[in-house]
Design a protein around this motif. Sequence first.
Motif, PDB file in Angstrom:
ATOM      1  N   THR A 126      57.136 -57.505 -41.906  1.00  0.00           N
ATOM      2  CA  THR A 126      56.153 -57.265 -42.969  1.00  0.00           C
ATOM      3  C   THR A 126      56.752 -57.591 -44.334  1.00  0.00           C
ATOM      4  O   THR A 126      56.155 -58.302 -45.146  1.00  0.00           O
ATOM      5  CB  THR A 126      55.697 -55.787 -42.942  1.00  0.00           C
ATOM      6  OG1 THR A 126      55.126 -55.532 -41.665  1.00  0.00           O
ATOM      7  CG2 THR A 126      54.673 -55.495 -44.015  1.00  0.00           C
ATOM      8  N   ARG A 134      51.240 -63.631 -47.665  1.00  0.00           N
ATOM      9  CA  ARG A 134      49.938 -63.104 -48.115  1.00  0.00           C
ATOM     10  C   ARG A 134      49.801 -63.272 -49.633  1.00  0.00           C
ATOM     11  O   ARG A 134      48.761 -63.691 -50.145  1.00  0.00           O
ATOM     12  CB  ARG A 134      49.862 -61.620 -47.722  1.00  0.00           C
ATOM     13  CG  ARG A 134      48.563 -60.946 -48.008  1.00  0.00           C
ATOM     14  CD  ARG A 134      48.631 -59.503 -47.500  1.00  0.00           C
ATOM     15  NE  ARG A 134      47.388 -58.820 -47.752  1.00  0.00           N
ATOM     16  CZ  ARG A 134      47.107 -58.213 -48.895  1.00  0.00           C
ATOM     17  NH1 ARG A 134      47.979 -58.213 -49.892  1.00  0.00           N
ATOM     18  NH2 ARG A 134      45.937 -57.601 -49.052  1.00  0.00           N
ATOM     19  N   ARG A 150      34.598 -59.878 -50.003  1.00  0.00           N
ATOM     20  CA  ARG A 150      34.529 -59.123 -48.743  1.00  0.00           C
ATOM     21  C   ARG A 150      34.182 -60.018 -47.562  1.00  0.00           C
ATOM     22  O   ARG A 150      33.661 -59.575 -46.561  1.00  0.00           O
ATOM     23  CB  ARG A 150      33.507 -57.977 -48.886  1.00  0.00           C
ATOM     24  CG  ARG A 150      33.889 -57.002 -49.997  1.00  0.00           C
ATOM     25  CD  ARG A 150      32.974 -55.804 -50.023  1.00  0.00           C
ATOM     26  NE  ARG A 150      32.988 -55.063 -48.776  1.00  0.00           N
ATOM     27  CZ  ARG A 150      33.957 -54.217 -48.427  1.00  0.00           C
ATOM     28  NH1 ARG A 150      34.970 -54.008 -49.227  1.00  0.00           N
ATOM     29  NH2 ARG A 150      33.889 -53.575 -47.286  1.00  0.00           N
ATOM     30  N   LYS A 169      47.067 -60.794 -33.345  1.00  0.00           N
ATOM     31  CA  LYS A 169      46.707 -59.638 -34.170  1.00  0.00           C
ATOM     32  C   LYS A 169      45.731 -60.114 -35.244  1.00  0.00           C
ATOM     33  O   LYS A 169      46.031 -61.060 -35.977  1.00  0.00           O
ATOM     34  CB  LYS A 169      47.962 -59.069 -34.807  1.00  0.00           C
ATOM     35  CG  LYS A 169      47.754 -57.728 -35.436  1.00  0.00           C
ATOM     36  CD  LYS A 169      49.089 -57.123 -35.811  1.00  0.00           C
ATOM     37  CE  LYS A 169      48.904 -55.905 -36.666  1.00  0.00           C
ATOM     38  NZ  LYS A 169      50.146 -55.505 -37.310  1.00  0.00           N
ATOM     39  N   TYR A 170      44.590 -59.468 -35.317  1.00  0.00           N
ATOM     40  CA  TYR A 170      43.571 -59.880 -36.285  1.00  0.00           C
ATOM     41  C   TYR A 170      43.944 -59.396 -37.681  1.00  0.00           C
ATOM     42  O   TYR A 170      44.612 -58.376 -37.834  1.00  0.00           O
ATOM     43  CB  TYR A 170      42.201 -59.339 -35.857  1.00  0.00           C
ATOM     44  CG  TYR A 170      41.699 -60.048 -34.627  1.00  0.00           C
ATOM     45  CD1 TYR A 170      40.983 -61.232 -34.743  1.00  0.00           C
ATOM     46  CD2 TYR A 170      42.010 -59.581 -33.352  1.00  0.00           C
ATOM     47  CE1 TYR A 170      40.565 -61.921 -33.618  1.00  0.00           C
ATOM     48  CE2 TYR A 170      41.596 -60.265 -32.217  1.00  0.00           C
ATOM     49  CZ  TYR A 170      40.874 -61.429 -32.360  1.00  0.00           C
ATOM     50  OH  TYR A 170      40.481 -62.114 -31.258  1.00  0.00           O
ATOM     51  N   SER A 171      43.504 -60.137 -38.670  1.00  0.00           N
ATOM     52  CA  SER A 171      43.800 -59.767 -40.052  1.00  0.00           C
ATOM     53  C   SER A 171      43.066 -58.479 -40.420  1.00  0.00           C
ATOM     54  O   SER A 171      41.924 -58.270 -40.025  1.00  0.00           O
ATOM     55  CB  SER A 171      43.337 -60.904 -40.969  1.00  0.00           C
ATOM     56  OG  SER A 171      43.339 -60.466 -42.302  1.00  0.00           O
ATOM     57  N   SER A 172      43.747 -57.641 -41.181  1.00  0.00           N
ATOM     58  CA  SER A 172      43.072 -56.413 -41.625  1.00  0.00           C
ATOM     59  C   SER A 172      42.419 -56.623 -42.992  1.00  0.00           C
ATOM     60  O   SER A 172      41.794 -55.721 -43.539  1.00  0.00           O
ATOM     61  CB  SER A 172      44.076 -55.255 -41.687  1.00  0.00           C
ATOM     62  OG  SER A 172      45.176 -55.646 -42.467  1.00  0.00           O
ATOM     63  N   ASP A 173      42.573 -57.827 -43.563  1.00  0.00           N
ATOM     64  CA  ASP A 173      41.960 -58.140 -44.854  1.00  0.00           C
ATOM     65  C   ASP A 173      40.633 -58.865 -44.641  1.00  0.00           C
ATOM     66  O   ASP A 173      40.585 -59.845 -43.905  1.00  0.00           O
ATOM     67  CB  ASP A 173      42.862 -59.064 -45.682  1.00  0.00           C
ATOM     68  CG  ASP A 173      44.125 -58.367 -46.140  1.00  0.00           C
ATOM     69  OD1 ASP A 173      44.012 -57.227 -46.636  1.00  0.00           O
ATOM     70  OD2 ASP A 173      45.209 -58.955 -45.992  1.00  0.00           O
ATOM     71  N   ALA A 174      39.588 -58.413 -45.333  1.00  0.00           N
ATOM     72  CA  ALA A 174      38.281 -59.063 -45.181  1.00  0.00           C
ATOM     73  C   ALA A 174      38.303 -60.493 -45.720  1.00  0.00           C
ATOM     74  O   ALA A 174      37.567 -61.352 -45.253  1.00  0.00           O
ATOM     75  CB  ALA A 174      37.214 -58.248 -45.901  1.00  0.00           C
ATOM     76  N   ASN A 178      42.725 -64.927 -39.278  1.00  0.00           N
ATOM     77  CA  ASN A 178      43.792 -65.619 -38.561  1.00  0.00           C
ATOM     78  C   ASN A 178      43.198 -66.532 -37.507  1.00  0.00           C
ATOM     79  O   ASN A 178      42.149 -66.237 -36.923  1.00  0.00           O
ATOM     80  CB  ASN A 178      44.724 -64.612 -37.881  1.00  0.00           C
ATOM     81  CG  ASN A 178      45.540 -63.823 -38.882  1.00  0.00           C
ATOM     82  OD1 ASN A 178      45.728 -64.276 -40.010  1.00  0.00           O
ATOM     83  ND2 ASN A 178      46.006 -62.662 -38.495  1.00  0.00           N
ATOM     84  N   ASP A 283      53.023 -59.705 -34.624  1.00  0.00           N
ATOM     85  CA  ASP A 283      52.304 -60.440 -35.657  1.00  0.00           C
ATOM     86  C   ASP A 283      52.391 -61.951 -35.492  1.00  0.00           C
ATOM     87  O   ASP A 283      51.672 -62.688 -36.154  1.00  0.00           O
ATOM     88  CB  ASP A 283      52.839 -60.059 -37.040  1.00  0.00           C
ATOM     89  CG  ASP A 283      52.774 -58.558 -37.252  1.00  0.00           C
ATOM     90  OD1 ASP A 283      51.652 -58.048 -37.341  1.00  0.00           O
ATOM     91  OD2 ASP A 283      53.819 -57.919 -37.286  1.00  0.00           O
TER      92      ASP A 283
END
Length: 288
Positions: A126, A134, A150, A169-174, A178, A283
């Motif tokens: 991370t 990121r 969003r 792993k899917y992105s947690s950001d709207a 990925n 990740d």
Amino acid sequence: MLVPSNPLGGPWRPPEAIRLRALSLGAGVQSTTLALMAVQGEIGPMPDCAIFADTGWEPQAVYDHLAWLRSPDVLPFPVHIVSAGNIRDDILAAASGRRWASIPAYTRTQTPAGEIVGMITRQSTTEYKIRPIRRKMRALVGLTRKRAPRHPVVEQWIGISFDELTRVKYSSDAWQINRWPLIERGMTRRDYLRWLERRGYPLPPKSACLGCPFHSDAGWRAIRDDDPEEWADVVEVDRALRRGLRGIHGEVFLHRSATPLAMVPLTDTEKTGQADLFLNECDGMCGV
Ligand code: SF4
């Protein structure tokens, strides 16, 4: 708004508002194959850029390979290099009590109930890879210090293959999604190695921090046998860990056996020795 389909459940459908396609480049075999497949028009649309997160402690072979990828006429898009510092220096500083982003090293602790071998929780991926990439993606689409939309405006390509499905792993950001193009094509390690060979590309090196505790015994052996200088370096860091690390009880080691790296025989085959543990790195940022 089109929602991208699950790579395991059907063809990829890109969202409409994408402003940036960024390939997460580890400069290892998988992400290199991904970049070269885009160059050959086998995966599209063409990424706008690739981003390499430099931990400062990759094998020289990875830096040489990265230099080749960035040389003229190899990739038609820029390769940005980002960094959150030098992980080797930070590990050594942690041995002197400084704050650090932990690597998944092993501990041997004496307790009243006996000796316990454990693994330190990993923060390094991370800190040194996900966050700098990121940050760069946000900067490239003008979102630095701005509220993000969003809906997805950035598509990040990640080079994990069909035999590494557990790393999806899917992105947690709207604002970001990925994508795993090798998985969309059902490509396994054997397939992408063949793809590179058939087109006469050089075999990329294994990309990961030199002293990553996820190395298999075969990986450690390759460092020991192929590059005495890099081997001396990882043995030195492994030795320094024994002084203790901030917030960690017990002695710390790079090898899963929780013994000094220099003393591990590393003669076992992949089957009986320490296996490659990068599948635990969910990740898909390390070792690709
Ligand atoms: S390669 Fe290993 S040590 Fe380096 S960031 Fe990834 S998990 Fe951490």
